[in-house]
Design an enzyme around this catalytic site. Structure first.
Site, mmCIF file in Angstrom:
data_model
loop_
_atom_site.group_PDB
_atom_site.id
_atom_site.type_symbol
_atom_site.label_atom_id
_atom_site.label_comp_id
_atom_site.label_asym_id
_atom_site.label_seq_id
_atom_site.Cartn_x
_atom_site.Cartn_y
_atom_site.Cartn_z
ATOM 1 N N LYS A 58 0.839 -1.210 0.000
ATOM 2 C CA LYS A 58 0.000 0.000 0.000
ATOM 3 C C LYS A 58 0.871 1.257 0.000
ATOM 4 O O LYS A 58 2.064 1.191 0.330
ATOM 5 C CB LYS A 58 -0.893 -0.004 1.247
ATOM 6 C CG LYS A 58 -0.103 -0.008 2.544
ATOM 7 C CD LYS A 58 -0.984 -0.295 3.755
ATOM 8 C CE LYS A 58 -0.155 -0.332 5.023
ATOM 9 N NZ LYS A 58 -0.927 -0.784 6.179
ATOM 10 N N TYR B 124 17.826 30.383 6.014
ATOM 11 C CA TYR B 124 16.812 31.268 6.599
ATOM 12 C C TYR B 124 16.990 31.369 8.103
ATOM 13 O O TYR B 124 17.387 30.402 8.756
ATOM 14 C CB TYR B 124 15.410 30.717 6.300
ATOM 15 C CG TYR B 124 15.014 30.794 4.846
ATOM 16 C CD1 TYR B 124 14.943 32.023 4.195
ATOM 17 C CD2 TYR B 124 14.705 29.641 4.135
ATOM 18 C CE1 TYR B 124 14.568 32.101 2.856
ATOM 19 C CE2 TYR B 124 14.333 29.708 2.802
ATOM 20 C CZ TYR B 124 14.268 30.941 2.165
ATOM 21 O OH TYR B 124 13.899 31.006 0.857
HETATM 22 C C1 LIG Z 1 -0.239 -1.638 6.963
HETATM 23 C C2 LIG Z 1 -0.824 -2.903 7.475
HETATM 24 C C3 LIG Z 1 0.001 -3.979 7.826
HETATM 25 C C4 LIG Z 1 1.505 -3.891 7.832
HETATM 26 O O1 LIG Z 1 1.923 -3.216 8.981
HETATM 27 P P1 LIG Z 1 3.499 -2.983 9.276
HETATM 28 O O2 LIG Z 1 3.523 -2.452 10.648
HETATM 29 O O3 LIG Z 1 3.974 -2.011 8.270
HETATM 30 O O4 LIG Z 1 4.144 -4.323 9.128
HETATM 31 C C5 LIG Z 1 -0.611 -5.169 8.172
HETATM 32 N N1 LIG Z 1 -1.962 -5.278 8.214
HETATM 33 C C6 LIG Z 1 -2.775 -4.257 7.904
HETATM 34 C C7 LIG Z 1 -4.247 -4.441 7.973
HETATM 35 C C8 LIG Z 1 -2.243 -3.031 7.528
HETATM 36 O O5 LIG Z 1 -3.061 -2.016 7.241
#
Ligand SMILES: *Cc1c(COP(=O)(O)O)cnc(C)c1O
Length: 366
Positions: free
Chosen positions: A42, A255
């Site tokens: 994702k 800055y």
């Molecule tokens: C993002 C996510 C993960 C992975 O989590 P990490 O902490 O990055 O390993 C697993 N399960 C779900 C439902 C997620 O949304």
């Protein structure tokens, strides 16, 4: 697998993504957990390039991929990824047609949404069970509400998500107990049961579930010094020296003139700034590696340029500086950089790298 890099990509600043390290991180998790992976790709694979990362991870024969939106499924499908893809944010019924068109598998917890999915053409789905995070899914003690729907249209899988897997606070065990209670209350046991994110995989030996859902560990972020397993770095931020400036005692940099030369100093101007996702909080603090030697950001980070102190270092215009990742024997981890950036979340740091930084995918990064 290696992206053809154009000279243009390396004229200013870019991110080297080590696909070999990514795959080795996945393989280490798979060995440790003893079950297949569903890599979470994702948010453009946590900012590192979903298509390239998913293609590389195909070598581990994952059971599926995980994303957050239908658009993310569409992108992977357009690139020829044919494997199952789960969408881990709840979908609204108006997205169902688009989801079916790309064979996305939704994760549903709202009884009305489940009814709409199974009655509107169906297709595989996973039951999302909420056990303590109160973000998405059906409360563990309310699964009776969907007993009839589950009996008539059994989900392919059921899962929960841990809110504090990186802390040893008993919450993971409590959430798992609730998850098991919910499963026991279902009229049909789904074939695929899953729960563990990266921290929960690393925390225990073998997985008691059907597969694991790692995200951040794949991309080089571990869960602390005491962890049983540590990832290899995957993302390396590189940037060119654009100019060199010789300062006299009392001259200031950037800055607000927050950095002042004590005696003669030399600073290098780098072609990166907060509009690239190099956080403003790193001003006067961020570490920088030049020819394997560590130095520091001088003055405030600006939108497009950042200065570093190169007094007494060999430095020429065009040199490549590393602001994250490895240079020689020196390493700046995502976690370390996040601490320097005012203790921000390593997840937020990675996903905050902007598109102005080309991602260059390699099999190995020296
Ligand atoms: C993002 C996510 C993960 C992975 O989590 P990490 O902490 O990055 O390993 C697993 N399960 C779900 C439902 C997620 O949304």
């Amino acid at each position: 697998m290696t992206t053809q890099s154009t000279a243009q990509e390396t004229t200013r600043a870019w991110v080297d993504v080590d696909l070999g390290a990514l795959v080795r991180n996945g393989a280490a998790l798979q060995r440790h957990a003893g079950v297949p992976l569903v890599p979470m790709v994702k948010a453009d694979a946590y900012g590192l390039g979903a298509v390239a990362c998913a293609r590389a991870l195909e070598r581990l024969d994952p059971l599926a991929f995980g994303v957050a939106t239908v658009r993310e499924v569409e992108e992977l499908r357009a690139a020829g990824i044919g494997r199952r893809i789960y969408v881990f944010s709840p979908l609204l019924p108006e997205e169902f047609a688009a989801a079916r068109a790309v064979r996305a598998v939704p994760t549903l917890g709202d009884p009305a949404a489940i009814a709409a999915w199974v009655q509107g053409g169906g297709g595989p789905w996973h039951l999302s069970i909420e056990t303590g995070m109160h973000r998405a899914g059906l409360r563990w003690d309310l699964v009776g509400l969907v007993a009839d729907l589950v009996r008539a249209h059994p989900p392919e899988g059921a899962f929960t998500h841990f809110h504090s897997a990186e802390h040893n606070d008993g919450s993971l065990e409590r959430q798992e107990t609730r998850f098991r209670e919910a499963l026991a209350a279902l009229p049909v046991m789904p074939a695929l049961l899953h729960a563990q994110n990266s921290a929960a995989i690393v925390r225990r030996a073998e997985s008691p579930w059907s597969f694991v859902r790692p995200g951040v560990f794949l991309y080089g972020v571990g869960s602390g010094p005491g962890a049983a397993l540590h990832p290899e770095p995957v993302a390396h931020i590189r940037v060119r020296v654009l100019e060199l400036h010789d300062l006299q005692d009392g001259d200031t940099v950037s800055y607000s003139a927050s950095w002042r030369a004590v005696g003669p100093r030399r600073v290098a101007t780098l072609g990166i700034g907060y509009a690239d996702g190099y956080r403003r909080a790193l001003g006067n603090r961020g570490p920088a590696l030049l020819h394997g030697v560590c130095t520091t950001v001088a003055g405030l980070v600006t939108m497009d340029m950042t200065m570093i102190d190169v007094t007494d270092l060999a430095c020429r215009v065009g040199d490549v500086v590393t602001l994250l990742g490895r240079d020689g024997s020196e390493l700046i981890t995502v976690e370390e950089l996040a601490v320097f950036a005012d203790f921000m979340s390593p997840y937020e740091l990675l996903t905050g790298l902007r598109q102005r930084l080309p991602r260059r995918h390699h099999e190995a990064v020296a």
